[in-house]
Design a protein around this motif. Structure first.
Motif, PDB file in Angstrom:
ATOM      1  N   UNK A 262      15.677   1.106 -21.772  1.00 38.04           N
ATOM      2  CA  UNK A 262      15.994   1.862 -22.977  1.00 38.04           C
ATOM      3  C   UNK A 262      14.704   2.418 -23.559  1.00 38.04           C
ATOM      4  N   UNK A 263      14.568   3.738 -23.525  1.00 42.02           N
ATOM      5  CA  UNK A 263      13.437   4.414 -24.149  1.00 42.02           C
ATOM      6  C   UNK A 263      13.940   5.467 -25.135  1.00 42.02           C
ATOM      7  N   UNK A 264      15.033   5.156 -25.789  1.00 42.68           N
ATOM      8  CA  UNK A 264      15.639   6.070 -26.762  1.00 42.68           C
ATOM      9  C   UNK A 264      14.616   6.430 -27.841  1.00 42.68           C
ATOM     10  N   UNK A 265      14.449   7.734 -28.041  1.00 44.94           N
ATOM     11  CA  UNK A 265      13.562   8.223 -29.090  1.00 44.94           C
ATOM     12  C   UNK A 265      12.086   8.148 -28.770  1.00 44.94           C
ATOM     13  N   UNK A 266      11.724   7.786 -27.547  1.00 46.68           N
ATOM     14  CA  UNK A 266      10.309   7.691 -27.179  1.00 46.68           C
ATOM     15  C   UNK A 266       9.690   9.079 -27.042  1.00 46.68           C
ATOM     16  N   UNK A 267       8.424   9.184 -27.392  1.00 45.69           N
ATOM     17  CA  UNK A 267       7.684  10.422 -27.183  1.00 45.69           C
ATOM     18  C   UNK A 267       6.914  10.284 -25.873  1.00 45.69           C
ATOM     19  N   UNK A 268       7.436  10.929 -24.843  1.00 46.37           N
ATOM     20  CA  UNK A 268       6.826  10.916 -23.515  1.00 46.37           C
ATOM     21  C   UNK A 268       6.318  12.305 -23.145  1.00 46.37           C
ATOM     22  N   UNK A 269       5.990  13.099 -24.149  1.00 48.72           N
ATOM     23  CA  UNK A 269       5.538  14.463 -23.882  1.00 48.72           C
ATOM     24  C   UNK A 269       4.265  14.434 -23.051  1.00 48.72           C
ATOM     25  N   UNK A 270       4.212  15.327 -22.070  1.00 47.64           N
ATOM     26  CA  UNK A 270       3.060  15.431 -21.199  1.00 47.64           C
ATOM     27  C   UNK A 270       2.913  14.304 -20.191  1.00 47.64           C
TER      28      UNK A 270
ATOM     29  N   UNK B  59      -1.602   2.300 -18.557  1.00 47.09           N
ATOM     30  CA  UNK B  59      -0.619   1.382 -19.085  1.00 47.09           C
ATOM     31  C   UNK B  59       0.432   1.138 -17.999  1.00 47.09           C
ATOM     32  N   UNK B  60       0.751  -0.127 -17.757  1.00 52.60           N
ATOM     33  CA  UNK B  60       1.783  -0.426 -16.771  1.00 52.60           C
ATOM     34  C   UNK B  60       3.147  -0.537 -17.463  1.00 52.60           C
ATOM     35  N   UNK B  61       4.205  -0.656 -16.665  1.00 51.01           N
ATOM     36  CA  UNK B  61       5.571  -0.677 -17.188  1.00 51.01           C
ATOM     37  C   UNK B  61       5.792  -1.865 -18.122  1.00 51.01           C
TER      38      UNK B  61
ATOM     39  N   UNK C 294       2.614   9.456 -25.284  1.00 50.71           N
ATOM     40  CA  UNK C 294       2.245  10.760 -24.739  1.00 50.71           C
ATOM     41  C   UNK C 294       1.226  10.656 -23.619  1.00 50.71           C
ATOM     42  N   UNK C 295       1.377  11.580 -22.653  1.00 48.71           N
ATOM     43  CA  UNK C 295       0.382  11.816 -21.599  1.00 48.71           C
ATOM     44  C   UNK C 295       0.074  10.608 -20.718  1.00 48.71           C
ATOM     45  N   UNK C 296       1.063   9.767 -20.496  1.00 49.71           N
ATOM     46  CA  UNK C 296       0.870   8.630 -19.598  1.00 49.71           C
ATOM     47  C   UNK C 296       0.986   9.080 -18.146  1.00 49.71           C
ATOM     48  N   UNK C 297       0.458   8.294 -17.258  1.00 51.52           N
ATOM     49  CA  UNK C 297       0.584   8.531 -15.825  1.00 51.52           C
ATOM     50  C   UNK C 297       1.523   7.457 -15.276  1.00 51.52           C
ATOM     51  N   UNK C 298       2.776   7.821 -15.082  1.00 44.67           N
ATOM     52  CA  UNK C 298       3.792   6.887 -14.600  1.00 44.67           C
ATOM     53  C   UNK C 298       4.395   7.376 -13.282  1.00 44.67           C
ATOM     54  N   UNK C 299       3.546   7.856 -12.404  1.00 41.35           N
ATOM     55  CA  UNK C 299       3.994   8.364 -11.105  1.00 41.35           C
ATOM     56  C   UNK C 299       4.708   7.256 -10.345  1.00 41.35           C
ATOM     57  N   UNK C 300       5.911   7.565  -9.861  1.00 40.72           N
ATOM     58  CA  UNK C 300       6.739   6.660  -9.051  1.00 40.72           C
ATOM     59  C   UNK C 300       7.071   5.348  -9.774  1.00 40.72           C
ATOM     60  N   UNK C 301       7.029   5.347 -11.095  1.00 37.43           N
ATOM     61  CA  UNK C 301       7.356   4.139 -11.862  1.00 37.43           C
ATOM     62  C   UNK C 301       8.832   3.799 -11.735  1.00 37.43           C
ATOM     63  N   UNK C 302       9.143   2.516 -11.746  1.00 33.06           N
ATOM     64  CA  UNK C 302      10.532   2.072 -11.724  1.00 33.06           C
ATOM     65  C   UNK C 302      10.952   1.748 -13.158  1.00 33.06           C
ATOM     66  N   UNK C 303      11.648   2.701 -13.783  1.00 31.91           N
ATOM     67  CA  UNK C 303      12.151   2.535 -15.147  1.00 31.91           C
ATOM     68  C   UNK C 303      13.675   2.478 -15.142  1.00 31.91           C
TER      69      UNK C 303
ATOM     70  N   UNK D 255      11.382  12.713 -26.458  1.00 34.60           N
ATOM     71  CA  UNK D 255      10.609  13.942 -26.355  1.00 34.60           C
ATOM     72  C   UNK D 255       9.893  13.934 -25.009  1.00 34.60           C
ATOM     73  N   UNK D 256      10.351  14.793 -24.113  1.00 35.66           N
ATOM     74  CA  UNK D 256       9.766  14.923 -22.778  1.00 35.66           C
ATOM     75  C   UNK D 256       9.166  16.316 -22.592  1.00 35.66           C
ATOM     76  N   UNK D 257       8.719  16.916 -23.682  1.00 34.63           N
ATOM     77  CA  UNK D 257       8.127  18.245 -23.632  1.00 34.63           C
ATOM     78  C   UNK D 257       6.946  18.262 -22.667  1.00 34.63           C
ATOM     79  N   UNK D 258       7.005  19.172 -21.709  1.00 34.32           N
ATOM     80  CA  UNK D 258       5.914  19.316 -20.761  1.00 34.32           C
ATOM     81  C   UNK D 258       5.756  18.172 -19.777  1.00 34.32           C
ATOM     82  N   UNK D 259       6.719  17.276 -19.719  1.00 36.07           N
ATOM     83  CA  UNK D 259       6.643  16.148 -18.781  1.00 36.07           C
ATOM     84  C   UNK D 259       6.846  16.632 -17.347  1.00 36.07           C
TER      85      UNK D 259
END
Length: 106
Positions: free
Chosen positions: A31-39, A1-3, A18-27, A56-60
Motif C-alpha cells: 500500500x503506497x496510497x498517496x505517496x509522492x513517487x515523482x521522478x 533506500x531499500x524496500x 521522490x527520485x528514488x531508484x527502485x529498478x526491478x523492485x518487488x512492491x 504522484x508518479x509524475x515523470x516516473x
C-alpha cells in the motif's frame, strides 16, 4: 533506500519518496496510497496488486513494470514512461495521464 526502509517510513507517515531508484523492485501487494513517487525509476518493478491510488508518479519511469491488478485510481502519471507495461486488470479510473508514454495496446 531499500524496500524495507521505504515501507517502514511509509508506515511511520512519510509520503515523500521522490527520485528514488527502485529498478526491478518487488512492491507486490503493498500500500503506497498517496505517496509522492515523482521522478522515481520503477523500471521493471513488480507492482502487481499494489495500491497507488492518489499517488504522484509524475515523470516516473515505469518501463516494463508489472502493473497487473494495480490500483491507480486518482493517481497522477503525467509525463510518466509506461512503455511495455502490463496493465491487465489495472484500475485507471480518474488517473491523470497527460504527456505519459503509454503502451501500444492501451
Amino acid at each position: 533506500m531499500d524496500i524495507k526502509e521505504l515501507m517502514s517510513r511509509y508506515k511511520a507517515g512519510q509520503r515523500d519518496f521522490r527520485n528514488l531508484n527502485l529498478i526491478a523492485a518487488n512492491l507486490r501487494n503493498v500500500n503506497l496510497m498517496g505517496a509522492n513517487l515523482s521522478g522515481t525509476n520503477l523500471s521493471g518493478a513488480n507492482l502487481t496488486r499494489t495500491n497507488l491510488s492518489y499517488a504522484n508518479l509524475t515523470g516516473a519511469n515505469l518501463t516494463k513494470a508489472k502493473l497487473i491488478d494495480t490500483n491507480l485510481t486518482n493517481a497522477n502519471l503525467s509525463n510518466a514512461s509506461l512503455s511495455e507495461v502490463d496493465l491487465s486488470q489495472t484500475n485507471l479510473s480518474h488517473t491523470y495521464l497527460r504527456g505519459a508514454s503509454l503502451p501500444d495496446d492501451v
